[in-house]
Scaffold this motif. Structure first.
Motif, PDB file in Angstrom:
ATOM      1  N   THR A 170       0.836  -1.204   0.000  1.00  0.00           N
ATOM      2  CA  THR A 170       0.000   0.000   0.000  1.00  0.00           C
ATOM      3  C   THR A 170       0.867   1.248   0.000  1.00  0.00           C
ATOM      4  OG1 THR A 170      -1.717  -1.187   1.220  1.00  0.00           O
ATOM      5  CG2 THR A 170      -1.830   1.220   1.234  1.00  0.00           C
ATOM      6  N   SER A 171       1.902   1.254   0.815  1.00  0.00           N
ATOM      7  CA  SER A 171       2.810   2.394   0.886  1.00  0.00           C
ATOM      8  C   SER A 171       3.477   2.637  -0.464  1.00  0.00           C
ATOM      9  CB  SER A 171       3.861   2.140   1.965  1.00  0.00           C
ATOM     10  OG  SER A 171       4.780   3.191   2.018  1.00  0.00           O
ATOM     11  N   GLU A 172       3.918   1.562  -1.087  1.00  0.00           N
ATOM     12  CA  GLU A 172       4.578   1.671  -2.394  1.00  0.00           C
ATOM     13  C   GLU A 172       3.597   2.213  -3.441  1.00  0.00           C
ATOM     14  OE1 GLU A 172       6.182  -1.557  -5.568  1.00  0.00           O
ATOM     15  OE2 GLU A 172       6.967  -1.775  -3.533  1.00  0.00           O
ATOM     16  N   THR A 173       2.375   1.717  -3.423  1.00  0.00           N
ATOM     17  CA  THR A 173       1.356   2.177  -4.371  1.00  0.00           C
ATOM     18  C   THR A 173       1.052   3.655  -4.167  1.00  0.00           C
ATOM     19  OG1 THR A 173       0.374  -0.023  -4.417  1.00  0.00           O
ATOM     20  CG2 THR A 173      -1.015   1.788  -5.180  1.00  0.00           C
ATOM     21  N   LEU A 174       0.894   4.074  -2.906  1.00  0.00           N
ATOM     22  CA  LEU A 174       0.617   5.483  -2.623  1.00  0.00           C
ATOM     23  C   LEU A 174       1.791   6.366  -3.023  1.00  0.00           C
ATOM     24  CD1 LEU A 174      -1.209   5.240   0.817  1.00  0.00           C
ATOM     25  CD2 LEU A 174      -2.211   5.768  -1.409  1.00  0.00           C
ATOM     26  N   SER A 175       2.994   5.887  -2.825  1.00  0.00           N
ATOM     27  CA  SER A 175       4.182   6.643  -3.220  1.00  0.00           C
ATOM     28  C   SER A 175       4.199   6.843  -4.727  1.00  0.00           C
ATOM     29  CB  SER A 175       5.442   5.903  -2.764  1.00  0.00           C
ATOM     30  OG  SER A 175       6.588   6.563  -3.234  1.00  0.00           O
TER      31      SER A 175
END
Length: 174
Positions: A93-98
């Motif tokens: 999720t963090s990678e996608t949001l980044s």
């Protein structure tokens, strides 16, 4: 003989089945079960007392170390946050949001570039140049002492002042 293969009724089963089961036990088996029941209840009581003593001892150790509830809460939150951030779901999720943030940033940057280009196009257009020259000429007629140029806001203010001055001069001459 104490452990029978008969099933123990679950919550919600017919109460009559429980009564029937007690009736099928011999007096000797019932005595054995009562003794076992008393023993298990006593063990539970002992374990509860041991647990209470351990909890009291734990509280005393924490007091001596200066650990209070707020510090424990902070430590628990920190530990929980570390647990959450180490999960695969969080990392994905963090990678996608980044990546979404980077794409949005690039989009805003390109929109800004387009707007800047449009302003440059307007400023370089013949209509704007003509307007700018007229304002400069008007400014020269009115102010005279200031050098040509200045920022657009100054030019507009000068033009407004010059227009007002010309109107007053025309009214005075009439």
């Amino acid at each position: 003989g104490l452990l029978r293969s008969d099933s123990i009724p679950e919550v919600g089963e017919d109460a009559a089945a429980t009564v029937d089961m007690a009736e099928t036990l011999t007096e000797e088996e019932q005595d054995e079960l009562r003794k076992e029941l008393a023993k298990v209840e006593e063990e539970i009581q002992t374990l509860s007392q041991v647990l209470a003593a351990k909890e009291k001892h734990l509280a005393e150790i924490k007091r001596k170390l200066g650990i209070n509830s707020l510090q424990e809460l902070r430590q628990n939150i920190t530990k929980s946050w570390q647990d959450v951030t180490s999960t695969t779901v969080y990392k994905k999720t963090s990678e996608t949001l980044s990546q979404a943030g980077q794409k949005a940033s690039a989009a805003f940057s390109s929109v800004g570039s387009v707007i800047t280009k449009k302003f440059e196009d307007v400023r370089n257009s013949p209509t704007f140049k003509s307007f700018e020259e007229k304002v400069e000429n008007l400014k020269s007629k009115v102010g005279g002492s200031k050098p040509a140029g200045g920022d657009f806001g100054e030019v507009l203010n000068s033009a407004a002042n010059a227009s007002a001055t010309e109107t007053i001069a025309e009214q005075t001459q009439e």
